[in-house]
Design an enzyme around this catalytic site. Structure first.
Site, PDB file in Angstrom:
ATOM      1  N   SER A 104       0.817  -1.202   0.000  1.00  0.00           N
ATOM      2  CA  SER A 104       0.000   0.000   0.000  1.00  0.00           C
ATOM      3  C   SER A 104       0.860   1.265   0.000  1.00  0.00           C
ATOM      4  CB  SER A 104      -0.965  -0.046   1.177  1.00  0.00           C
ATOM      5  OG  SER A 104      -2.041   0.785   0.905  1.00  0.00           O
ATOM      6  N   HIS A 149      -7.788  -5.624   1.340  1.00  0.00           N
ATOM      7  CA  HIS A 149      -6.545  -4.849   1.246  1.00  0.00           C
ATOM      8  C   HIS A 149      -5.585  -5.315   2.339  1.00  0.00           C
ATOM      9  CE1 HIS A 149      -4.215  -1.195   0.478  1.00  0.00           C
ATOM     10  NE2 HIS A 149      -4.211  -0.938   1.770  1.00  0.00           N
TER      11      HIS A 149
HETATM   12  C1  GTR Z   1      -5.306   4.460   2.355  1.00  0.00           C
HETATM   13  C2  GTR Z   1      -4.773   5.291   1.241  1.00  0.00           C
HETATM   14  C3  GTR Z   1      -4.141   4.414   0.217  1.00  0.00           C
HETATM   15  C4  GTR Z   1      -3.221   3.392   0.835  1.00  0.00           C
HETATM   16  C5  GTR Z   1      -3.695   2.858   2.174  1.00  0.00           C
HETATM   17  C6  GTR Z   1      -2.665   2.091   3.000  1.00  0.00           C
HETATM   18  O1  GTR Z   1      -6.021   5.153   3.285  1.00  0.00           O
HETATM   19  O2  GTR Z   1      -5.840   6.007   0.692  1.00  0.00           O
HETATM   20  O3  GTR Z   1      -3.502   5.191  -0.767  1.00  0.00           O
HETATM   21  O4  GTR Z   1      -1.946   3.886   0.944  1.00  0.00           O
HETATM   22  O5  GTR Z   1      -4.197   3.858   2.985  1.00  0.00           O
HETATM   23  O6  GTR Z   1      -1.489   2.458   3.083  1.00  0.00           O
HETATM   24  O7  GTR Z   1      -3.064   1.090   3.606  1.00  0.00           O
END
Ligand code: GTR
Length: 390
Positions: free
Chosen positions: A230, A372
């Site tokens: 991420s 995610h």
């Molecule tokens: C979210 C962000 C993403 C990603 C994520 C993470 O809130 O919008 O771009 O980086 O965090 O790092 O888990």
């Protein structure tokens, strides 16, 4: 009633909070900037022209408009082995805890590296190094806590060394305090509109850890994969783009300003990322809020900077915020850069199904079922990529 009003007020204050698109039919028509055409409009037809002219141009565009400069000058760097256990993981590995200290202008930062080297595998060992953006427990050197985010035992069993460092050693992930790290060594960067910010600082840290790897005879510094998830995956891409010593780049669920195309405007958008995380990218990037089409680059060009080295980008089926299709398309649009090196992509024409990995170099991709996250499933495939390298 008061609560409803407050909720509306919050929504109104968040620009575009309600405008994220998850509908493929609503992706606007877009034209990607040409990877293989120079700023002066010349076609790039050879590896030489790519390396001499176009690659430096693109690197500069990313520096100036998004990630900021990467300072290379330092006064000194020192590596200290703080702790060693030759019988870690029931004798399967040697644990080394190493402090990497960097000095500049009488200021310093310390990067704390956790490293396991396999005891019963070929040495020097190739390495996976994770830019850890989650809790430090995920890379517990004592192994009391074991996490799929960094499944160190599995990597060791596969014959690779596995390392990690935490982003907070370089730049706290906070818009008020991110400057209390590497940026104290380079205060001029903070003043520059194209200066380094948090993601750049994390990538810079990966390069300093690589400086250490080059001094450790147990490690094969020519075979290091830099891994990030991420926001950490945005940093692993920038690290590998900047520092060609990284042999492999792995970017997991990195989404917007990571491996996904910005111009699709699917899921997270530039305005949103710049508003929620103003400390991640440089000041110039804010000019592109709601103006994806005016960017002189898109993320297929960042991936191109990694050529001819293997790149693995992943997504998760429920993580539409990070645009799995846009990630696949960024890879597809980088194929022609790899072709300059005579390297043929093994990606299919259309995105493969969920849990159908393509873990082969040069451009590897999968869309894992689920949320995610960075999991043992992902790592298992990263190992497959490392094993299938020529
Ligand atoms: C979210 C962000 C993403 C990603 C994520 C993470 O809130 O919008 O771009 O980086 O965090 O790092 O888990």
């Amino acid at each position: 009633m008061k609560q409803v009003f407050t909720a509306w007020l919050i929504l109104l204050c968040l620009p575009n909070a309600w405008a994220q698109n998850y509908d493929e039919a609503k992706v606007p028509a877009y034209v990607l900037p040409e990877v293989l055409k120079t700023n002066a409009g010349k076609e790039v037809k050879s590896k030489k022209m790519w390396e001499d002219v176009r690659r430096p141009e693109i690197l500069r565009l990313f520096e100036d408009n998004i990630y900021g400069q990467m300072p290379k000058d330092l006064d000194s760097i020192r590596f200290t082995l703080k702790k060693e256990d030759k019988a870690a993981m029931d004798g399967k590995a040697t644990l080394k805890e190493v402090a990497v200290q960097v000095y500049k202008n009488s200021k310093s930062v310390q990067i704390n590296v956790v490293l396991f080297v396999p005891n019963h595998a070929k040495k020097p060992a190739p390495v996976f190094v994770l830019i850890n953006n989650r809790g430090k427990d995920n890379t517990d050197p004592t192994r009391k806590v074991k996490s799929g985010f960094w499944p160190a035992e599995m990597v060791i069993d596969s014959g690779y060394a596995v390392a990690a460092f935490h982003v907070s050693d370089l730049a706290p992930d906070n818009k008020e305090t991110f400057m209390n790290g590497v940026l104290q060594l380079y205060p001029e960067q903070l003043k520059a509109d194209n200066g380094m910010r948090a993601i750049g600082a994390w990538a810079w840290g990966a390069s300093r850890v690589m400086d250490y790897f080059e001094t450790d005879n147990d490690l094969d510094a020519e075979n290091v994969a830099v891994v990030g998830h991420s926001r950490g995956g945005k940093a692993s891409l920038w690290a590998a783009a900047q520092d060609q010593r990284f042999a492999v780049c792995i970017t997991n669920c990195s989404g917007n300003t990571g491996a996904a195309l910005a111009r699709r405007q699917f899921g997270e958008r530039i305005t949103r990322i710049n508003t929620t995380f103003p400390h991640w990218f440089n000041n110039n990037y804010k000019k592109f809020n709601d103006k994806e089409n005016e960017l002189p680059v898109d993320q297929h060009m960042l991936i191109s900077l990694i050529a001819p080295r293997p790149l693995y980008a992943t997504n998760a089926s429920k993580d539409l915020w990070a645009d799995p299709t846009g990630t696949f398309l960024a890879l597809k649009n980088a194929e022609k850069t790899y072709a300059l090196y005579g390297i043929k992509s093994k990606l299919p024409l259309n995105p493969p199904g969920i849990n159908v990995p393509v873990p082969q170099p040069p451009l590897a991709y999968h869309n894992r079922e689920g949320e995610h996250d960075l999991t043992a499933y992902d790592w298992g495939n990263f190992i497959r990529l490392m094993k299938s390298r020529p």
